[in-house]
Design an enzyme around this catalytic site. Structure first.
Site, short mmCIF file in Angstrom:
data_model
loop_
_atom_site.label_atom_id
_atom_site.label_comp_id
_atom_site.label_asym_id
_atom_site.label_seq_id
_atom_site.Cartn_x
_atom_site.Cartn_y
_atom_site.Cartn_z
N VAL A 64 -5.60 80.79 -27.25
CA VAL A 64 -6.83 81.49 -26.86
C VAL A 64 -7.82 81.58 -28.02
CG1 VAL A 64 -7.75 83.73 -26.11
CG2 VAL A 64 -5.71 82.79 -25.03
N THR A 174 -5.16 89.69 -23.47
CA THR A 174 -4.91 90.45 -22.23
C THR A 174 -4.21 91.74 -22.59
OG1 THR A 174 -4.59 88.35 -21.17
CG2 THR A 174 -3.88 90.28 -19.94
N PHE A 200 -10.43 83.76 -19.29
CA PHE A 200 -9.86 83.23 -18.05
C PHE A 200 -9.54 81.74 -18.24
CE2 PHE A 200 -12.71 86.74 -16.96
CZ PHE A 200 -11.83 87.57 -16.26
N ARG A 202 -7.64 78.30 -18.63
CA ARG A 202 -6.39 77.64 -18.25
C ARG A 202 -6.02 76.65 -19.33
NH1 ARG A 202 -8.79 75.03 -13.10
NH2 ARG A 202 -10.42 75.01 -14.66
N PHE A 297 -5.21 76.55 -6.30
CA PHE A 297 -3.99 77.34 -6.50
C PHE A 297 -3.15 77.46 -5.24
CE2 PHE A 297 -3.64 78.94 -10.84
CZ PHE A 297 -4.72 78.25 -11.35
N CYS A 308 0.91 83.56 -19.40
CA CYS A 308 0.17 84.68 -18.80
C CYS A 308 0.78 85.21 -17.51
CB CYS A 308 -1.27 84.26 -18.55
SG CYS A 308 -2.20 84.11 -20.07
N LYS A 369 3.25 73.36 -17.27
CA LYS A 369 2.33 72.61 -16.41
C LYS A 369 1.94 71.37 -17.20
CE LYS A 369 -2.16 74.14 -16.84
NZ LYS A 369 -3.29 75.09 -16.75
C1 UDX Z 1 -2.96 84.78 -25.99
C2 UDX Z 1 -3.40 86.17 -25.88
O1 UDX Z 1 -4.22 86.61 -26.75
C3 UDX Z 1 -2.56 86.96 -24.99
O2 UDX Z 1 -2.98 88.25 -24.84
C4 UDX Z 1 -2.66 86.28 -23.69
O3 UDX Z 1 -2.01 86.99 -22.72
C5 UDX Z 1 -2.07 84.89 -23.81
O4 UDX Z 1 -2.81 84.21 -24.72
P1 UDX Z 1 -2.09 82.89 -27.32
O5 UDX Z 1 -3.38 82.47 -27.90
O6 UDX Z 1 -1.53 82.08 -26.23
O7 UDX Z 1 -2.17 84.43 -26.85
O8 UDX Z 1 -1.00 83.17 -28.42
P2 UDX Z 1 -0.44 82.20 -29.53
O9 UDX Z 1 -0.74 80.79 -29.20
O10 UDX Z 1 0.93 82.66 -29.75
O11 UDX Z 1 -1.33 82.55 -30.80
C6 UDX Z 1 -1.39 83.74 -31.44
C7 UDX Z 1 -1.87 83.53 -32.88
O12 UDX Z 1 -2.05 84.82 -33.47
C8 UDX Z 1 -0.89 82.76 -33.74
O13 UDX Z 1 -1.56 81.73 -34.42
C9 UDX Z 1 -0.33 83.82 -34.70
O14 UDX Z 1 0.00 83.29 -35.96
C10 UDX Z 1 -1.51 84.78 -34.77
N1 UDX Z 1 -1.16 86.16 -35.13
C11 UDX Z 1 -0.16 86.80 -34.49
C12 UDX Z 1 -1.90 86.80 -36.12
O15 UDX Z 1 -2.80 86.22 -36.72
N2 UDX Z 1 -1.60 88.09 -36.42
C13 UDX Z 1 -0.60 88.77 -35.80
O16 UDX Z 1 -0.37 89.93 -36.10
C14 UDX Z 1 0.14 88.11 -34.80
C1 UDX Z 2 -3.65 81.17 -16.29
C2 UDX Z 2 -4.96 81.52 -15.57
O1 UDX Z 2 -5.30 80.47 -14.64
C3 UDX Z 2 -6.08 81.74 -16.56
O2 UDX Z 2 -7.27 82.14 -15.90
C4 UDX Z 2 -5.62 82.85 -17.53
O3 UDX Z 2 -6.61 83.16 -18.45
C5 UDX Z 2 -4.34 82.44 -18.22
O4 UDX Z 2 -3.33 82.19 -17.22
P1 UDX Z 2 -2.56 79.02 -17.38
O5 UDX Z 2 -1.35 79.88 -17.52
O6 UDX Z 2 -3.02 78.23 -18.55
O7 UDX Z 2 -3.81 79.91 -16.92
O8 UDX Z 2 -2.29 77.97 -16.21
P2 UDX Z 2 -2.56 77.87 -14.65
O9 UDX Z 2 -3.28 76.63 -14.40
O10 UDX Z 2 -3.14 79.11 -14.09
O11 UDX Z 2 -1.07 77.68 -14.10
C6 UDX Z 2 -0.12 78.72 -14.19
C7 UDX Z 2 1.16 78.30 -13.52
O12 UDX Z 2 0.99 78.17 -12.12
C8 UDX Z 2 1.71 76.95 -14.00
O13 UDX Z 2 3.10 77.04 -14.10
C9 UDX Z 2 1.30 76.00 -12.90
O14 UDX Z 2 2.11 74.86 -12.80
C10 UDX Z 2 1.43 76.89 -11.69
N1 UDX Z 2 0.59 76.47 -10.55
C11 UDX Z 2 -0.76 76.50 -10.65
C12 UDX Z 2 1.20 76.08 -9.35
O15 UDX Z 2 2.44 76.05 -9.24
N2 UDX Z 2 0.40 75.76 -8.29
C13 UDX Z 2 -0.96 75.79 -8.35
O16 UDX Z 2 -1.61 75.48 -7.34
C14 UDX Z 2 -1.56 76.17 -9.57
#
Ligand code: UDX
Ligand code: UDX
Length: 474
Positions: A64, A174, A200, A202, A297, A308, A369
């Site tokens: 993110v 989130t 939001f 994906r 979806f 998520c 996915k």
């Molecule tokens: C995110 C969100 O922010 C989470 O709330 C959402 O539900 C899913 O996506 P994401 O970006 O997927 O998380 O997490 P991740 O790819 O694990 O990256 C988190 C980063 O934060 C890592 O690079 C980690 O090193 C860094 N981090 C973690 C910090 O810099 N400080 C911390 O205290 C913890």
């Molecule tokens: C999701 C939300 O879409 C995004 O808005 C939010 O910010 C983060 O979570 P992401 O988890 O990256 O995004 O993937 P998404 O494309 O939503 O798929 C989630 C899961 O549902 C995957 O396992 C995917 O394979 C599954 N999926 C999706 C299905 O099985 N069927 C569908 O029609 C769509």
């Protein structure tokens, strides 16, 4: 923001000038925003240019945060990304992107080259002198299903003393309803605003989703802070929805829960289709053509996963419970998802002849996915785990997975995964698998059995090659 040489003169005539600046590089003519700026809140008017002139800090550069930082830099802002992971920061500073995300490498390299994007170690280093601080650290699932806010809280504690007066801390992660208040309390800085601006995105299309969103949600108690955050996105063609923080936080959970519900619903309909001899592909076409339902979806599969949906649905059940509401509907959505993993295992067991003990299963697809390298809460891994518990030997292949995973014999290509296998299971919808010659695959396997949990393969071609084909809901 962009270089101060540009900002100075433009700041005098507020919104229009900002649009002029953000659009100038693309040769677009500034004009009225093409989309409405919806505000259920009184007091909010329209985006305004900030009184400060600081940069944007992004804390946490994962899926993110990195997308957010790189896209904000693409919009012309100066962005400093801070992360605790020193190796990650060093690699990103060289333009090496640690995740698979379409278009992100290019944006990071462009940002580094233009000077709009920098990477530093630590939240405080990034936040020093910043006007906006985006919190993008993880909010993992706590033991009781609730979201664990410890990373958010520690980031807030770390930046508290370096924040400029009038700075805005933006919750992008989130977070449960009420978290803006938690961050405010931890910061202990009444001169700093906290705004919720949920993502939001994906995975796999995150850059596109950031630059072409369906909407931008801003939740703030202070209308001026909301306007300043909204102004960062001028030039992005989407309606703004400006509301209070609790509503913004709820929008994020409600959106994810609704999408998960749609998928669980279609997976349940797929089970009904199998029982009554209908074809879910046609059923989905039939219901999705109703504009009130829509086609998105509604792809049946092995169940939803990822970073998520699983944690956010559980967290929302918990949030509701804590507030005195039993979200039975959402419990059902989660339960259908677990059943879906089990239904795929049943199909693989049936294909193996009733027992998985000692059976070699070839698995195509490990990520949750396609178009990502993310394995977090992947249905594929949950299914593999269940297969192994029943004694199966799993040979897996995924185009983005190179590191060894417990209990999976990782293969270098899809063919190696099929060698000697009694059953082939397609668990992630990578397009490459669609075009593989079933005849060749059949020659490698010890039996011609395929379970296509994504309805990806061309069924007639596999049946012509002598395979017993099992899809989902057909
Ligand atoms: C995110 C969100 O922010 C989470 O709330 C959402 O539900 C899913 O996506 P994401 O970006 O997927 O998380 O997490 P991740 O790819 O694990 O990256 C988190 C980063 O934060 C890592 O690079 C980690 O090193 C860094 N981090 C973690 C910090 O810099 N400080 C911390 O205290 C913890
Ligand atoms: C999701 C939300 O879409 C995004 O808005 C939010 O910010 C983060 O979570 P992401 O988890 O990256 O995004 O993937 P998404 O494309 O939503 O798929 C989630 C899961 O549902 C995957 O396992 C995917 O394979 C599954 N999926 C999706 C299905 O099985 N069927 C569908 O029609 C769509």
């Amino acid at each position: 923001m962009t270089g101060s040489d540009q900002i100075g003169p433009l700041r005098t005539s507020r919104t229009v000038s900002h649009r002029a600046r953000t659009m100038a590089g693309r040769g677009e003519v500034p004009g009225p925003a093409p989309f409405p700026m919806t505000s259920p809140r009184s007091g909010w008017t329209r985006p305004v240019i900030s009184p400060l002139m600081g940069h944007i800090a992004v804390v946490g550069v994962g899926y993110v945060g990195l997308t957010t930082g790189a896209c904000l830099a693409k919009l012309g802002h100066t962005v400093v990304c801070g992360d605790v992971d020193e190796a990650r920061v060093a690699n990103l500073s060289k333009g090496e992107v640690p995740i698979v995300e379409a278009g992100l490498d290019q944006l990071v390299r462009d940002g580094l080259r233009s000077g709009n994007l920098r990477f530093v170690v630590g939240a405080a280093t990034a936040a020093e002198g910043a006007e906006f601080i985006y919190l993008c650290v993880p909010t993992p699932q706590g033991e009781d299903g609730s979201a664990d806010l410890s990373y958010i809280e520690s980031a807030a504690r770390e930046i508290s003393s370096v924040l400029e007066e009038g700075a805005i801390v933006v919750n992008k992660s989130t977070v449960p309803v009420g978290s803006a208040k938690v961050v405010e309390r931890v910061l202990g800085r009444p001169d700093v605003s906290v705004v919720s601006n949920p993502e939001f995105l994906r995975e796999g299309s995150a850059v596109h989703d950031f630059l072409h969103p369906d909407r931008i949600v801003v939740g703030a108690d202070d209308p001026n802070a909301a306007s300043r955050v909204a102004a960062l996105y001028l030039g992005v063609p989407a309606p703004f929805i400006v509301t209070d923080p609790a509503s913004a936080e709820t929008i994020k959970y409600a959106a994810n829960a609704f999408l998960a519900a749609k998928i669980s619903f279609v997976n349940a309909i797929a089970a009904v289709c199998e029982a009554v001899g209908a074809d879910v592909t046609d059923v989905v076409l039939g219901i999705g053509s109703d504009k009130r339902i829509g086609h998105d979806f509604l792809r049946p599969g092995p169940g939803w996963g990822g970073s998520c949906f699983p944690k956010d649905t559980r967290a929302l059940v918990r949030i509701a419970e804590d507030a005195g509401y039993d979200f039975d509907l959402l419990r059902g959505v989660i339960s259908v998802n677990s059943q879906q993993h089990a239904r795929v295992v049943d199909k693989i067991r049936d294909a193996a002849g009733g027992s998985l003990d000692g059976v070699v299963v070839g698995v195509w697809g490990l990520t949750f996915k396609a178009r990502t390298d993310d394995l977090r809460d992947s249905p594929s891994l949950a299914i593999i785990e269940a297969l192994r518990r029943e004694g199966a030997v799993v040979q897996g292949y995924d185009p983005t997975v190179e590191r060894e995973l417990d209990g999976i014999q990782l293969c270098v290509d899809p063919y190696e995964a099929c060698a000697g296998a009694r059953v082939l299971a397609v668990l992630t919808e990578w397009d490459d698998f669609r075009w593989i010659d079933p005849e060749h695959v059949g020659e490698l396997m010890s039996a011609r059995q395929v379970v296509d949990a994504r309805n990806l393969l061309e069924r007639p071609a596999w049946q012509r090659a002598g395979f017993t084909y099992q899809g989902i809901g057909r």
